[in-house]
Design a protein around this motif. Structure first.
Motif, PDB file in Angstrom:
ATOM      1  N   UNK A 115      55.431  48.535  21.994  1.00 41.42           N
ATOM      2  CA  UNK A 115      56.109  48.005  20.804  1.00 41.42           C
ATOM      3  C   UNK A 115      56.987  49.090  20.190  1.00 41.42           C
ATOM      4  N   UNK A 116      58.271  48.779  20.022  1.00 39.76           N
ATOM      5  CA  UNK A 116      59.202  49.716  19.387  1.00 39.76           C
ATOM      6  C   UNK A 116      59.737  49.068  18.116  1.00 39.76           C
ATOM      7  N   UNK A 117      59.293  49.533  16.942  1.00 43.28           N
ATOM      8  CA  UNK A 117      59.728  48.921  15.681  1.00 43.28           C
ATOM      9  C   UNK A 117      61.088  49.400  15.208  1.00 43.28           C
ATOM     10  N   UNK A 118      61.547  50.552  15.713  1.00 47.52           N
ATOM     11  CA  UNK A 118      62.826  51.103  15.276  1.00 47.52           C
ATOM     12  C   UNK A 118      63.603  51.572  16.502  1.00 47.52           C
ATOM     13  N   UNK A 119      64.440  50.699  17.085  1.00 42.26           N
ATOM     14  CA  UNK A 119      65.108  51.032  18.345  1.00 42.26           C
ATOM     15  C   UNK A 119      66.464  51.718  18.174  1.00 42.26           C
ATOM     16  N   UNK A 120      66.777  52.178  16.975  1.00 46.46           N
ATOM     17  CA  UNK A 120      68.054  52.869  16.777  1.00 46.46           C
ATOM     18  C   UNK A 120      67.943  54.275  17.361  1.00 46.46           C
ATOM     19  N   UNK A 121      67.886  54.327  18.683  1.00 47.41           N
ATOM     20  CA  UNK A 121      67.605  55.563  19.406  1.00 47.41           C
ATOM     21  C   UNK A 121      68.662  55.771  20.491  1.00 47.41           C
ATOM     22  N   UNK A 122      68.883  57.033  20.847  1.00 47.30           N
ATOM     23  CA  UNK A 122      69.761  57.293  21.985  1.00 47.30           C
ATOM     24  C   UNK A 122      68.992  56.957  23.263  1.00 47.30           C
ATOM     25  N   UNK A 123      69.686  56.820  24.392  1.00 50.89           N
ATOM     26  CA  UNK A 123      69.015  56.370  25.630  1.00 50.89           C
ATOM     27  C   UNK A 123      67.815  57.214  26.027  1.00 50.89           C
ATOM     28  N   UNK A 124      67.951  58.548  25.982  1.00 49.38           N
ATOM     29  CA  UNK A 124      66.835  59.406  26.401  1.00 49.38           C
ATOM     30  C   UNK A 124      65.622  59.245  25.490  1.00 49.38           C
ATOM     31  N   UNK A 125      65.884  59.119  24.188  1.00 48.65           N
ATOM     32  CA  UNK A 125      64.772  58.990  23.244  1.00 48.65           C
ATOM     33  C   UNK A 125      64.066  57.654  23.426  1.00 48.65           C
ATOM     34  N   UNK A 126      64.827  56.599  23.716  1.00 50.02           N
ATOM     35  CA  UNK A 126      64.182  55.305  23.951  1.00 50.02           C
ATOM     36  C   UNK A 126      63.297  55.360  25.195  1.00 50.02           C
TER      37      UNK A 126
END
Length: 274
Positions: free
Chosen positions: A75-86
């Motif tokens: 579960x990812x509640x905050x997906x405002x991430x760069x590709x590597x961080x996701x």
């Protein structure tokens, strides 16, 4: 503040998503059924869109709780991430360790191996992403690459996107057209219908411990529906403020004037007049 006054054990109209207060409204139940059927069919990408306050996070939690043994969930509640961080967040959700210093290629390999091991153990893997309208376009492309991981029989990872209507505009960008074509099931969450508002209010009061006759008059219920337009979060806020007003007067019944006062004090609610 008013729990003892109304004979309640807990606050009935908190805006924090709480599955113990779930009221199976038509739109939510249709969405949950659609997701469960699609996941059993092994579909790769699913999407649920809805306006602010319609209960997307609550639906996500209901879905995760509805899955039986044999599922591994992330579960990812905050997906405002760069590709590597996701990818790093996904790896950690899958229980992988020693991945913090890996580059994108090796992260993908570790995730692929983990998914293959889950498949060998006859486990399905689900990734739920909340607030999906905030995912940057490059990160969406990485999600598509992750979704490519599959055996000859089925996808190794299934993904459900929960987002506001802006998610549809986000996915219309030509750079993510391949991902958009892979979304096989989608559902649009609606607000409560007029007849559901009364049921919703009574249900939440009952779960909170209330055992008397309805505190809300028919006119008050109609006022809450009109002021909230059926949006569950606004229904909760208006009902809470109306109960506070009744408590302040030392009374036991929510009337239309209490709702009108609550609507005037609530951002996003419509003014209601009789």
């Amino acid at each position: 503040m008013y729990l003892e006054h109304f004979g309640l054990q807990e606050a009935p109209f908190s805006i924090t998503p709480d599955t113990s207060f779930v009221c199976a409204t038509q739109s939510h139940q249709e969405a949950l059924n659609t997701l469960l059927v699609a996941l059993q069919c092994g579909e790769g990408f699913l999407k649920v869109a809805g306006e602010v306050g319609t209960g997307k996070t609550l639906l996500c939690r209901r879905l995760l709780r509805s899955l039986q043994d044999g599922w591994v969930t992330a579960y990812l509640p905050n997906p405002c991430l760069d590709p590597d961080t996701l990818l790093l967040a996904l790896a950690e959700e899958l229980g992988l360790s020693d991945v913090a210093d890996l580059d994108q290629y090796h992260l993908m390999r570790r995730i692929n191996m983990a998914l293959l091991n889950f498949a060998k153990g006859r486990k399905k893997v689900l990734l739920c992403i909340d607030e999906a309208q905030a995912i940057p376009l490059p990160t969406l492309e990485v999600l598509r690459l992750v979704s490519n991981l599959e055996t000859e029989k089925r996808k190794l990872l299934q993904i459900v996107l929960f987002g506001q209507p802006e998610l549809d505009a986000h996915l219309s960008d030509p750079s993510v057209r391949q991902l958009r074509q892979r979304i096989t099931f989608h559902h649009r969450l609606r607000g409560l219908a007029r007849n559901e508002v009364e049921i919703y209010l009574a249900h939440r009061m009952r779960v909170a411990g209330y055992r008397g006759d309805s505190l809300f008059t028919d006119r008050a219920v109609r006022g809450i529906y009109r002021a909230s337009k059926g949006t569950p979060r606004l229904v909760n806020i208006l009902a809470h403020k109306a109960l506070l007003a009744v408590f302040g007067e030392g009374r036991q019944t929510v009337k239309f004037r209490h709702v009108r006062r609550a609507a005037a004090d609530t951002e996003g609610a419509r003014s209601v007049w009789w």
